[in-house]
Design a protein around this motif. Structure first.
Motif: not given
Lengths: 234, 475
Positions: A48-49, A70, A73-74, A78, A102, B1, B177, B179-184, B472
């Motif tokens: 998950l970095n 980023i 993660k798409k 998790y 997401a 986003m 949860l 940051l497991s999404q594609p968001v910085s 994190i």
């Protein structure tokens, strides 16, 4: 889909994960077994970095998770050991929010409710604030969030802890279904029975090292338990 | 986003009782500050109106009274035709510093410095400069007006809502949860700051616009636009600070303590320390000492009496064109002119020292104000409202010049032993305050703005650099 190449992590003098090579193909369910502190969670956090690798690479869908964080993660969903949600929002709103983050297709409200129901959340809980949910209910919302993401890979960190046996069983069914849909699954668990039942492969970890990796079809439940305990006693 | 983050964060936030309480408190404080400013502005407006009216009536009646005076047989000290009576009392104009459009938003020091005074041949021309405001609290904080709420309390509310934007997510466990999404992490924090800023800035800008509207100031004007620019950059500074502290990776409680300490330092400790430093580097002689010196000088000058007269006439040949035949050296009015000038001559070094010390204080504060964004913001807001020390200094310089002209005008009449005629009333010097150059005000505000912007930008940059190293999950 999920790939670790000589992936390792050290904290000062302590090695949390010795170089690990692992490849999980679409449709595979890989169960990581091991005592607490064996490196299971570290492995998942590396994918998950959330922690930076000391050496090696973690890849999701061929993307290096540190370089294309980023983007990678798409392709991954998790479920943590304890799903924590925004307490002031309802289960439905939480699902809506995380699905929006997401960046997947926009679901209708009915579809979102469908995900919650599939995950086993009682219907009357959908519109209640998450603050009043039990751990199991939050876990189910977490499952719904993961399903709605429709990702090619799934990372699970002891997802069934806190679920009652029935819910746990339903969860296994769900994993089988997702695996059938071609999702690559990496699950850290203590539950040997569950690992044998829904895993396609199991790996036993000890003190940051993968000490055994085998296919579940090669081994019975009792043998798996014996093998596990044998490694733990060494 | 980003829109989604803002939307749901706002939803989550608004469901919380704490933000409702904070927003309500802020609204209340703003309203109180607003009301105070408006009331002060109204007081100032009506005062100016009434002195103007009094002056107008007095001057309108004066020609008639002068015309009637010969038939009334008044004693000299009541006769409006006498230059000393006219210049000292009957014809004296008010020197008025008019309020500016935004003056209701920031009272600043306008309640400490006089905004109008009555010119008279008897006023000592330098006495205004001798005003020193000794209570630093009054000087620093002033009235509970809108600018006070925005400069001192607004940051506290910003911090109250943002001290835990990241630490709370960590503590509640929602961060993983998310940051497991594609968001910085950067975008997530930006979104969370944006939702808080939306709530607080809506209130702050709304209150500013309401204050401007209530005092009849145009909302679409350069000063108001600059006011908003100062407000925004000041808010950005505090938000940036909250983000930076959150990225240090400490718990919410530690963040709260750290941020409160910064708030106390920048809004209270630094400004007070600056004023104490300025006061000890450039101590101003006490007022008592100055008044004592003035009495001394006045007594000395009076004692010299008529010997002064000859020197006075030598010094001012322009006042007695065509020889001094008409001057009655023994005349009390002429002599008092000479005495007054001598008094001022004796006082000049004392007042000069006073001025130099105050100038020194101002100069050092000018340079050190960059240590605190709060001081800069307050200064900029005062400048835009026309209630800062610069404008009062500008006004004072003009009043000193006018008093000189006024005195010279009447001295000429005294020495020529002339009485006022009804037509003379028209020819009296008039005072109109020429306001500061708007460009100079804009330049001053721009400097303050930059003084807030640059540290904010540095903090944002440091935060950006820290962001990639932020843990994190706990190891």
């Amino acid at each position: 889909m999920l790939e670790a190449i000589a992936l390792s992590k050290t904290y000062g003098a302590h090695t949390a994960l010795h170089p690990l090579d692992l490849k999980i193909e679409p449709g595979e369910v890989y169960c990581l077994l091991g005592a607490n502190g064996a490196g299971k969670t570290t492995t998942i956090n590396l994918f998950l970095n959330f922690v930076e690798p000391t050496a090696g690479q973690a890849k999701i869908a061929g993307l290096d998770v540190t370089k294309q964080s980023i983007e990678s993660k798409k392709h991954v969903a998790y479920i943590p050991e304890t799903v924590m949600l925004y307490r002031n929002l309802t289960g439905l709103e939480n699902l809506e929010y995380f699905t929006a983050l997401a960046g997947v297709e926009k679901y209708s409200e009915a579809q979102l409710r469908g995900f919650l129901r599939d995950a086993g959340l009682p219907q009357q809980a959908e519109d209640k604030r998450v603050g009043v949910y039990s751990k199991g209910m939050r876990q189910k919302v977490g499952i719904a969030i993961a399903m709605a993401k429709k990702a090619g890979a799934l990372l699970l960190d002891e997802p069934t802890s806190g679920l009652d046996p029935k819910a746990s069983n339903e969860f296994s069914e769900l994993l089988k279904r997702m695996s059938g849909d071609g999702v690559a699954i990496l699950m850290a668990t203590h539950d040997l029975f569950r690992a044998k039942e829904c895993g396609t492969r199991v790996g036993i970890m000890k003190q940051g090292r993968m000490v055994a990796s085998l296919s579940t079809s090669e081994i019975g439940h009792a043998d798996l338990e014996r093998l596990y305990l044998q490694h733990m006693h060494d | 986003m980003l829109r989604n983050i803002i939307r749901y964060d706002l939803k989550n936030l608004l469901a919380e009782r704490s933000i409702q309480a904070v927003a309500a408190l802020f609204a209340l404080l703003l309203a109180y500050g607003l009301w105070n400013g408006i009331r002060w502005n109204e007081h100032r407006r009506t005062t100016i109106e009434s002195v103007r009216k009094e002056q107008q009536q007095r001057l309108a009646a004066l020609p008639g009274r002068i015309a009637q005076a010969p038939s009334q047989g008044l004693p000299a000290f009541l006769d409006p035709r006498m230059p000393s009576v006219a210049g000292g009392r009957e014809a004296t104009p008010y020197l008025i510093l008019p309020p500016q459009p935004l003056s209701g938003l920031s009272v600043g020091q306008s309640d400490l410095y006089p905004f109008y005074l009555r010119a008279s041949t008897q006023s000592a021309s330098n006495i205004l400069s001798a005003d020193e405001i000794e209570n630093p609290d009054n000087l620093l904080i002033g009235r509970f007006d809108l600018s006070f709420v925005l400069v001192y309390l607004f940051p506290l509310l910003i911090l109250a809502l943002s001290y835990n934007i990241l630490s709370a997510e960590k503590e509640q466990g929602t961060l993983a949860l998310t940051l497991s999404q594609p968001v910085s992490l950067g975008r997530l924090m930006l979104g969370k700051i944006a939702s808080r800023a939306a709530v607080l800035l809506a209130l702050a800008i709304g209150a500013s616009a309401a204050a401007a509207a209530a005092t009849g100031a145009p909302v679409l004007s350069v000063p108001f636009a600059l006011w908003l620019a100062v407000l925004l950059v000041y808010a950005a500074f505090w938000f940036a600070l909250a983000v930076f502290v959150n990225l240090l990776g400490k718990g919410s409680a530690v963040n709260a303590v750290l941020l409160s300490a910064v708030w106390v330092s920048l809004t209270m400790v630094v400004p007070s320390a600056l004023h104490m430093l300025a006061g000890s580097l450039y101590p101003v002689p006490s007022r008592v000492e100055m008044i004592q010196a003035m009495r001394e000088a006045s007594r000395e000058a009076t004692a010299k009496g008529s010997t002064l007269m000859a020197r006075y006439l030598e010094d001012h040949p322009e006042l007695t064109p065509g020889g001094s035949s008409t001057v009655n050296a023994a005349d009390a009015a002429s002599r008092s002119l000479a005495v007054q000038e001598e008094t001022e001559r004796l006082m000049a070094p004392v007042l000069g020292r006073f001025d130099r010390q105050l100038e020194g204080q101002r100069a050092i504060l000018q340079r050190l104000q960059y240590l605190s964004p709060a001081v800069l913001a307050q200064g900029a807001m005062n400048s835009l409202a026309g209630s800062g020390p610069e404008r009062f200094e500008h006004f004072r310089t003009q009043t000193v010049g006018f008093l000189g002209r006024w005195r010279a005008h009447f001295a000429r009449l005294v020495l020529a032993a002339r009485m006022l005629t009804p037509a003379d009333v028209e020819r009296l010097p008039r005072f109109v305050y020429a306001d500061e150059d708007p460009g100079a005000v804009v330049a001053r505000v721009a400097l303050s703005w930059l003084g807030i912007f640059i540290p904010s930008a540095v903090i944002v940059l440091l935060s950006w650099m820290r962001m990639s190293r932020t843990r994190i999950v706990s190891a």
